[in-house]
Enzyme design. Structure first.
Site, PDB file in Angstrom:
ATOM      1  N   ARG A   1      21.064 -46.493   5.249  1.00 46.01           N
ATOM      2  CA  ARG A   1      21.448 -47.421   6.350  1.00 46.01           C
ATOM      3  C   ARG A   1      22.291 -48.544   6.196  1.00 46.01           C
ATOM      4  O   ARG A   1      22.805 -49.041   6.958  1.00 46.01           O
ATOM      5  CB  ARG A   1      19.733 -48.009   6.914  1.00 46.01           C
TER       6      ARG A   1
ATOM      7  N   HIS B   1      24.700 -57.935 -10.944  1.00 48.38           N
ATOM      8  CA  HIS B   1      23.374 -57.701 -10.775  1.00 48.38           C
ATOM      9  C   HIS B   1      22.764 -57.546 -12.104  1.00 48.38           C
ATOM     10  O   HIS B   1      21.762 -58.383 -12.262  1.00 48.38           O
ATOM     11  CB  HIS B   1      23.133 -56.342  -9.951  1.00 48.38           C
TER      12      HIS B   1
ATOM     13  N   TRP C   1      19.624 -47.370   1.359  1.00 48.07           N
ATOM     14  CA  TRP C   1      20.989 -47.228   1.028  1.00 48.07           C
ATOM     15  C   TRP C   1      21.806 -46.563   2.095  1.00 48.07           C
ATOM     16  O   TRP C   1      22.922 -47.171   2.365  1.00 48.07           O
ATOM     17  CB  TRP C   1      21.254 -46.591  -0.239  1.00 48.07           C
TER      18      TRP C   1
ATOM     19  N   PHE D   1      27.887 -51.246   7.218  1.00 50.06           N
ATOM     20  CA  PHE D   1      29.264 -51.604   6.827  1.00 50.06           C
ATOM     21  C   PHE D   1      30.209 -50.742   7.763  1.00 50.06           C
ATOM     22  O   PHE D   1      31.275 -51.197   8.088  1.00 50.06           O
ATOM     23  CB  PHE D   1      29.555 -51.242   5.223  1.00 50.06           C
TER      24      PHE D   1
ATOM     25  N   GLU E   1      24.700 -48.635   4.181  1.00 51.40           N
ATOM     26  CA  GLU E   1      26.126 -48.010   3.892  1.00 51.40           C
ATOM     27  C   GLU E   1      26.547 -47.904   5.650  1.00 51.40           C
ATOM     28  O   GLU E   1      27.699 -48.300   6.004  1.00 51.40           O
ATOM     29  CB  GLU E   1      26.151 -46.668   3.283  1.00 51.40           C
TER      30      GLU E   1
ATOM     31  N   ASP F   1      32.935 -58.341   0.727  1.00 51.45           N
ATOM     32  CA  ASP F   1      33.854 -58.580   2.154  1.00 51.45           C
ATOM     33  C   ASP F   1      33.146 -58.499   3.332  1.00 51.45           C
ATOM     34  O   ASP F   1      33.472 -59.280   4.367  1.00 51.45           O
ATOM     35  CB  ASP F   1      34.942 -57.540   2.058  1.00 51.45           C
TER      36      ASP F   1
ATOM     37  N   HIS G   1      35.017 -47.518  -4.320  1.00 57.67           N
ATOM     38  CA  HIS G   1      33.667 -47.054  -4.335  1.00 57.67           C
ATOM     39  C   HIS G   1      33.597 -46.354  -5.520  1.00 57.67           C
ATOM     40  O   HIS G   1      34.521 -45.567  -5.954  1.00 57.67           O
ATOM     41  CB  HIS G   1      33.772 -46.196  -2.967  1.00 57.67           C
TER      42      HIS G   1
ATOM     43  N   ASP H   1      25.204 -61.499  -2.546  1.00 63.48           N
ATOM     44  CA  ASP H   1      25.499 -60.204  -2.327  1.00 63.48           C
ATOM     45  C   ASP H   1      26.175 -59.843  -0.830  1.00 63.48           C
ATOM     46  O   ASP H   1      27.346 -59.752  -0.483  1.00 63.48           O
ATOM     47  CB  ASP H   1      24.654 -59.262  -2.701  1.00 63.48           C
ATOM     48  N   ASP H   2      25.161 -59.495  -0.172  1.00 63.28           N
ATOM     49  CA  ASP H   2      25.557 -59.197   1.300  1.00 63.28           C
ATOM     50  C   ASP H   2      24.737 -59.921   2.291  1.00 63.28           C
ATOM     51  O   ASP H   2      23.700 -59.366   2.952  1.00 63.28           O
ATOM     52  CB  ASP H   2      25.199 -57.629   1.468  1.00 63.28           C
TER      53      ASP H   2
ATOM     54  N   GLU I   1      22.391 -51.866 -11.802  1.00 67.62           N
ATOM     55  CA  GLU I   1      21.816 -52.182 -10.560  1.00 67.62           C
ATOM     56  C   GLU I   1      20.748 -50.763 -10.322  1.00 67.62           C
ATOM     57  O   GLU I   1      21.003 -50.249  -9.331  1.00 67.62           O
ATOM     58  CB  GLU I   1      22.538 -52.312  -9.402  1.00 67.62           C
TER      59      GLU I   1
HETATM   60  O1  LIG Z   1      24.834 -54.442  -3.926  1.00 66.76           O
HETATM   61  C1  LIG Z   1      25.513 -53.792  -3.767  1.00 66.76           C
HETATM   62  N1  LIG Z   1      25.858 -52.852  -4.930  1.00 66.76           N
HETATM   63  C2  LIG Z   1      26.877 -51.860  -4.897  1.00 66.76           C
HETATM   64  N2  LIG Z   1      27.635 -51.940  -3.862  1.00 66.76           N
HETATM   65  C3  LIG Z   1      27.672 -52.706  -2.816  1.00 66.76           C
HETATM   66  C4  LIG Z   1      26.444 -53.582  -2.966  1.00 66.76           C
HETATM   67  N3  LIG Z   1      26.507 -54.492  -1.745  1.00 66.76           N
HETATM   68  C5  LIG Z   1      27.581 -53.811  -1.050  1.00 66.76           C
HETATM   69  N4  LIG Z   1      28.180 -52.898  -1.724  1.00 66.76           N
HETATM   70  C6  LIG Z   1      29.255 -51.989  -1.456  1.00 66.76           C
HETATM   71  O2  LIG Z   1      30.305 -52.739  -0.943  1.00 66.76           O
HETATM   72  C7  LIG Z   1      30.997 -52.169   0.143  1.00 66.76           C
HETATM   73  C8  LIG Z   1      31.438 -53.284   0.850  1.00 66.76           C
HETATM   74  O3  LIG Z   1      32.329 -54.011   0.356  1.00 66.76           O
HETATM   75  C9  LIG Z   1      29.874 -51.331   0.607  1.00 66.76           C
HETATM   76  O4  LIG Z   1      30.367 -50.032   1.427  1.00 66.76           O
HETATM   77  C10 LIG Z   1      28.848 -51.083  -0.171  1.00 66.76           C
HETATM   78  O5  LIG Z   1      29.029 -49.580  -0.803  1.00 66.76           O
END
Ligand SMILES: O=c1[nH]cnc2c1ncn2[C@@H]1O[C@H](CO)[C@@H](O)[C@H]1O
Length: 711
Positions: A407, A585, A405, A412, A409, A316, A494, A642-643, A560
């Site tokens: 950094r 993944h 990881w 976000f 988080e 998101d 989460h 992904d991001d 992953e």
């Molecule tokens: O590649 C990923 N693997 C697992 N969790 C992810 C990945 N990319 C982002 N987030 C998770 O998605 C949340 C935001 O929606 C982030 O806080 C992160 O924990």
């Protein structure tokens, strides 16, 4: 106020240090130590936890948290912010010592799963995602009709083989026994293989392995044996035949190309060869270093123009370039900033001075800050650095997975106060659709936390509001761009949750799914797999829909990791046992032959995100990414980003480049790209009718792309 570190050229925005007496406003003494990426595991009992930025950015919550923490719990989930909003993940490096985690047990269902028909091992009431099967290879499928995957003996036994059997071109005739013993055996085996092959059909939308693994092995041994036993030196024609067979197994290996498509494919191959032979090969480099080379690549430029179908694995708050967040959103009125001891920032919109936040300096109005600093572009640059991982020297900045990881988080959390402000939330999503549309993507599936959004006056909105907002913005975008298809949401939580929290959230997911079937695609668990709880820990929560006979499609992140044999390493099999519709993944899939076979047989596609896996340090050289081997065997897969914002990418084209050039190497061709694009629709959560519509739309765009680029 002048935050230290924000002045001077391009330095990253640091929190004031030493911290002023009034800040940071921390909770328990050790709860906001800079740099520590982990916290002790949350302990039950659960309670209400703040889960909106307003609550997290709220002193009352903090005070309450501080009061409750005096109870002696090192970490009390009732007082803690929602895990997604914690500066550090709220679970420990040894997350499974809590009373609620039963030790990993063998999976009794697994063998059963393999012995029963594909859908039976899964809990009743969890229907499998409908696999799209187009009845005829006509209309928009014309270009997708493919060669017969099952080869008759005469296909894999080259006509010349008869001659070879009686003596290769260079045969000395020393193999008289060959005719008598070898050839009949080979033909017999060839016929057996032929009988075992699936029928000659037009391209099935749920591709089956065209040769069973055993068949491939037998066939290869057969032909190699032929060469070794029947002839002195291998016949080049047989070699060609083997090469062709192998090539036909790869993703797109059986896609029939039109004349124009072949021309473009040849051109692409030439361009790719130049990159392979050039001094810098981008997929072998870290993406942050490779990006300028990719941007100059003619292959990349073509991929940008190519209709790529859908992006099915996105999170998101990392789908819009961070420059938009800084240049647009942080310049809006009432935007406040504070600085954390972890050298990050938090934002909030507020009509009045916001109440101080635990673990952050005093809030400063950005407008005031900008008026005070000499160089606003330096400040803006620093803000951007807090919202992305992008840096010139990734090796130094991120020496380990833990560091990257932690950094990751933080980025976000830094974005959270901006993107969950209700008006920004809608604009952000609109901008995401626009950026993907500009990158020739026509449909998105977004994994969304659905955290509470807030208004300037402090009012909060719930998850249903967010889903409605996503739906309305997508509708508006489609109205304005009729060649775009829209978006669906995969509700995510989460994996640091405990079991009772997970049960509550699955209950809520079922209700949301029922209420918003059009926009909500399903459910997933996110966060770092290696540090989170495994799916099996959540089995009681994840079984609830099946027990109730309710449909809640799963789209699990699984595999992953590059650790083998840990509890989380069973996530792949567990995801399949819980009837996941796709695998997020699936990086570890090649180490799990059974999971791989199940995923292939059931058409459960792997969502491959090459840049993410590289930046988050699962792999460094993308030629060695495990999906390269999945691709060479035509495993069901889609490519996603992904991001992208956190990784300094946009849309989907960078990941397509890495997949096409790095994973696919010189073997991948236009048919590969075509199959990947079509896969993204085929394996989406859309209904069969919408898939038809999407494919027709995609085909029109594809034909135009071919006619414009095949001269
Ligand atoms: O590649 C990923 N693997 C697992 N969790 C992810 C990945 N990319 C982002 N987030 C998770 O998605 C949340 C935001 O929606 C982030 O806080 C992160 O924990």
């Amino acid at each position: 106020m002048s935050p230290q570190g924000s002045e001077g050229s391009g330095g990253s925005l640091l929190s004031p240090s030493p911290l002023p007496p009034e800040g940071p406003h921390c909770g328990p003494a050790d709860s906001c130590k800079a740099g520590s990426p982990v916290k002790p595991a949350p302990l039950e009992p659960d309670g209400d936890r703040p889960d909106s930025p307003k609550e997290i950015l709220d002193l009352d919550s903090h005070n309450a948290a501080a009061r409750r923490s005096a109870s002696g719990f090192p970490y009390d989930p009732r007082t803690a912010p929602h895990p997604h909003m914690m500066p550090r993940p709220p679970y420990s490096t040894h997350p499974y010592h809590g009373a609620h985690y039963a030790p990993q047990r063998p999976h009794p269902h697994l063998m059963e799963a393999l012995q029963r028909p594909p859908h039976l091992p899964f809990p009743p009431g969890q229907p499998r995602m409908a696999l799209y099967g187009h009845p005829q290879a006509s209309g928009h499928f014309q270009g997708m009709q493919v060669q017969q995957r099952a080869l008759a003996p005469e296909h894999y036994l080259h006509p010349g083989q008869q001659a070879m059997c009686t003596g290769s071109p260079r045969s000395t005739g020393k193999t008289p026994s060959c005719r008598a013993s070898c050839c009949p055996k080979i033909h017999a085996l060839a016929h057996i293989l032929h009988r075992r092959s699936p029928p000659n059909t037009a391209y099935s939308m749920a591709p089956q392995p065209f040769l069973h693994g055993l068949q491939v092995t037998v066939l290869s041994v057969l032909l190699l044996c032929w060469a070794g036993v029947c002839g002195g030196s291998p016949d080049p024609r047989h070699r060609d035949s083997l090469i062709q067979q192998e090539a036909s197994q790869q993703t797109g290996g059986t896609v029939l190309l039109t004349e124009a498509e072949r021309r473009l494919s040849t051109h692409l191959h030439k361009l790719k060869r130049q990159e392979v032979e050039g001094p810098q090969f981008p997929p072998a480099m870290h993406f942050f270093k490779a990006r300028p080379f990719i941007q100059r690549s003619p292959v990349f430029k073509l991929l940008q123009k190519m209709p790529k179908g859908a992006a099915l694995h996105l999170h998101d708050f990392s789908v819009v370039g961070v420059d938009w967040l800084v240049k647009n959103v942080t310049y809006r009125r009432h935007c406040y900033i504070c600085f954390t001891p972890t050298q990050s920032v938090r934002f909030v919109f507020s009509a009045t001075q916001p109440r101080p936040l635990p673990c952050c300096s005093s809030w400063v109005l950005l407008e005031t800050l900008r008026a005070k600093v000499d160089n606003t572009s330096d400040l803006d640059h620093s803000l951007m650095q807090n919202l992305t991982l992008f840096t010139d020297d990734p090796a130094a900045a991120y020496p380990s997975q833990d560091v990257v990881w932690s950094r990751f988080e933080e980025t976000f959390l830094a974005a959270l106060g901006l993107v969950t402000h209700a008006p920004v939330f809608k604009d952000y999503f609109y901008e995401a659709l626009r950026q993907f549309y500009m990158d020739n993507v026509m449909y998105l599936e977004l994994r969304a936390l659905l955290v509470k959004t807030y208004e300037l006056d402090g009012r909060l909105h719930d998850r249903a509001w967010s889903l409605e907002a996503y739906r309305d913005v997508a509708r508006q975008f489609v109205t304005e761009h009729p060649d775009f298809l829209g978006a669906r949401i995969i509700f995510t939580v989460h994996r640091g949750l405990n079991l009772s929290e997970a049960e509550a959230v699955v209950e809520e997911a079922m209700q949301l799914q029922k209420k918003f079937p059009e926009v909500m695609a399903g459910f997933d668990m996110v966060g770092r797999e290696d540090r989170g709880r495994p799916l099996w820990y959540f089995r009681e929560a994840l079984s609830l829909p099946a027990e109730r006979g309710v449909t809640l499609p799963y789209f699990f992140h699984a595999g992953e990791t590059d650790w083998e044999g840990r509890d989380v390493d069973e996530n792949l099999l567990d995801a399949l046992l819980f009837n996941t519709s796709r695998i997020g993944h699936g990086f570890a899939l090649t180490r799990h032959p059974l999971a791989k076979e199940l995923s292939r047989k059931r058409g459960v596609a792997v969502e491959v995100c090459p840049i993410s896996n590289q930046v988050l340090k699962l792999v460094s050289d993308l030629r060695t990414h495990p999906a390269a081997s999945l691709m060479s065997e035509g495993h069901p897969m889609v490519v996603s980003s992904d991001d992208p914002a956190t990784f300094g990418a946009t849309g989907l084209s960078y990941d397509f480049y890495e997949a096409f050039v790095g994973l696919g190497g010189l073997s991948a061709h236009l048919g590969t790209l075509k199959e990947l694009a079509m896969n993204s629709i085929r394996y989406s959560s859309l209904s069969p009718q919408l898939k038809d519509k999407a494919l027709a739309l995609w085909q029109r765009k594809w034909d135009q792309f071919i006619s414009e680029n095949s001269q």
